[in-house]
Design a protein around this motif. Structure first.
Motif, PDB file in Angstrom:
ATOM      1  N   SER A  15       6.423   2.395   6.426  1.00 35.54           N
ATOM      2  CA  SER A  15       5.960   1.561   7.651  1.00 35.54           C
ATOM      3  C   SER A  15       5.301   0.595   7.254  1.00 35.54           C
ATOM      4  N   PHE A  16       4.806  -0.236   8.457  1.00 39.89           N
ATOM      5  CA  PHE A  16       4.035  -1.501   8.318  1.00 39.89           C
ATOM      6  C   PHE A  16       2.982  -1.415   9.029  1.00 39.89           C
ATOM      7  N   VAL A  17       1.655  -1.922   8.878  1.00 40.97           N
ATOM      8  CA  VAL A  17       0.777  -2.119   9.836  1.00 40.97           C
ATOM      9  C   VAL A  17       0.603  -3.698   9.955  1.00 40.97           C
ATOM     10  N   ALA A  18       0.599  -4.294  11.125  1.00 40.45           N
ATOM     11  CA  ALA A  18       0.524  -5.554  11.207  1.00 40.45           C
ATOM     12  C   ALA A  18      -1.040  -5.923  11.657  1.00 40.45           C
ATOM     13  N   GLU A  19      -1.403  -6.863  11.162  1.00 42.44           N
ATOM     14  CA  GLU A  19      -2.810  -7.443  11.462  1.00 42.44           C
ATOM     15  C   GLU A  19      -2.870  -9.150  11.982  1.00 42.44           C
ATOM     16  N   ARG A  52       3.325   0.676   4.138  1.00 43.83           N
ATOM     17  CA  ARG A  52       2.675   1.997   3.668  1.00 43.83           C
ATOM     18  C   ARG A  52       3.897   3.055   3.555  1.00 43.83           C
ATOM     19  N   GLU A  88       0.958  -1.331   0.035  1.00 36.89           N
ATOM     20  CA  GLU A  88       0.134  -0.013   0.021  1.00 36.89           C
ATOM     21  C   GLU A  88       0.800   1.331   0.054  1.00 36.89           C
ATOM     22  N   THR A  89       2.148   1.118  -0.596  1.00 40.60           N
ATOM     23  CA  THR A  89       3.113   2.164  -0.433  1.00 40.60           C
ATOM     24  C   THR A  89       2.945   3.224  -1.770  1.00 40.60           C
ATOM     25  N   ASP A 144       4.527   7.427   3.753  1.00 38.64           N
ATOM     26  CA  ASP A 144       4.225   8.490   4.268  1.00 38.64           C
ATOM     27  C   ASP A 144       4.887   9.477   3.364  1.00 38.64           C
ATOM     28  N   LEU A 198       0.812  -8.019   6.689  1.00 40.59           N
ATOM     29  CA  LEU A 198       1.954  -7.010   6.975  1.00 40.59           C
ATOM     30  C   LEU A 198       1.343  -5.931   5.990  1.00 40.59           C
ATOM     31  N   ARG A 199       0.706  -4.767   6.242  1.00 39.19           N
ATOM     32  CA  ARG A 199       0.538  -3.714   4.939  1.00 39.19           C
ATOM     33  C   ARG A 199       1.562  -2.687   5.144  1.00 39.19           C
ATOM     34  N   TRP A 202      13.264  -3.294   8.127  1.00 41.01           N
ATOM     35  CA  TRP A 202      12.777  -3.497   9.295  1.00 41.01           C
ATOM     36  C   TRP A 202      13.534  -4.728   9.975  1.00 41.01           C
TER      37      TRP A 202
END
Length: 122
Positions: free
Chosen positions: A118-122, A109, A33-34, A111, A106-107, A95
């Motif tokens: 960065s990543f958002v973990a789900e 992203r 999602e970058t 900024d 791992l999403r 990372w």
């Protein structure tokens, strides 16, 4: 016959909903999602050093696309380093010490305001 068919469907649904015990806890879906294409996605154990990487991608991972990364039995531990290389840039994102056993996705992203990935973990 109607009750038999209903029971058969119920059993099938319960089997489909049951967790798969053969799935490795470290397997993860990576979602890009970058806004940029990724040409390299690698994982390595913290003790392997920063020179040992294998590309988990068969092709470039386009923006909004995802890939599923499976670990094999030879791989050990939950904590891994994650590396991403961009298709059109000579920069690497790294990372360190990511515990893959704590999530299934791992999403990734970006900024643009802070120029950080960065990543958002789900």
């Amino acid at each position: 016959m109607k009750y038999f068919l209903s029971a058969l469907i119920a059993v099938g649904l319960s089997i489909a909903a049951a967790p798969s015990y053969a799935t490795d806890a470290r397997n993860v879906t990576v979602v890009n999602e970058t806004g940029y294409a990724i040409k390299f996605l690698g994982f390595n154990a913290p003790d392997d050093g920063m020179d040992e990487w294998d590309n988990e991608l068969d092709k470039v991972l386009q923006n909004q696309a995802s890939t599923y990364v499976e670990f094999d039995d030879d791989d050990e531990g939950c904590v891994w380093n994650v590396r991403v290389d961009w298709q059109n840039y000579d920069e690497t994102v790294l990372w360190k010490n990511v515990n893959l056993c704590k999530f299934t996705a791992l999403r990734l992203r970006y900024d643009s305001g802070t120029k950080t990935t960065s990543f958002v973990a789900e």
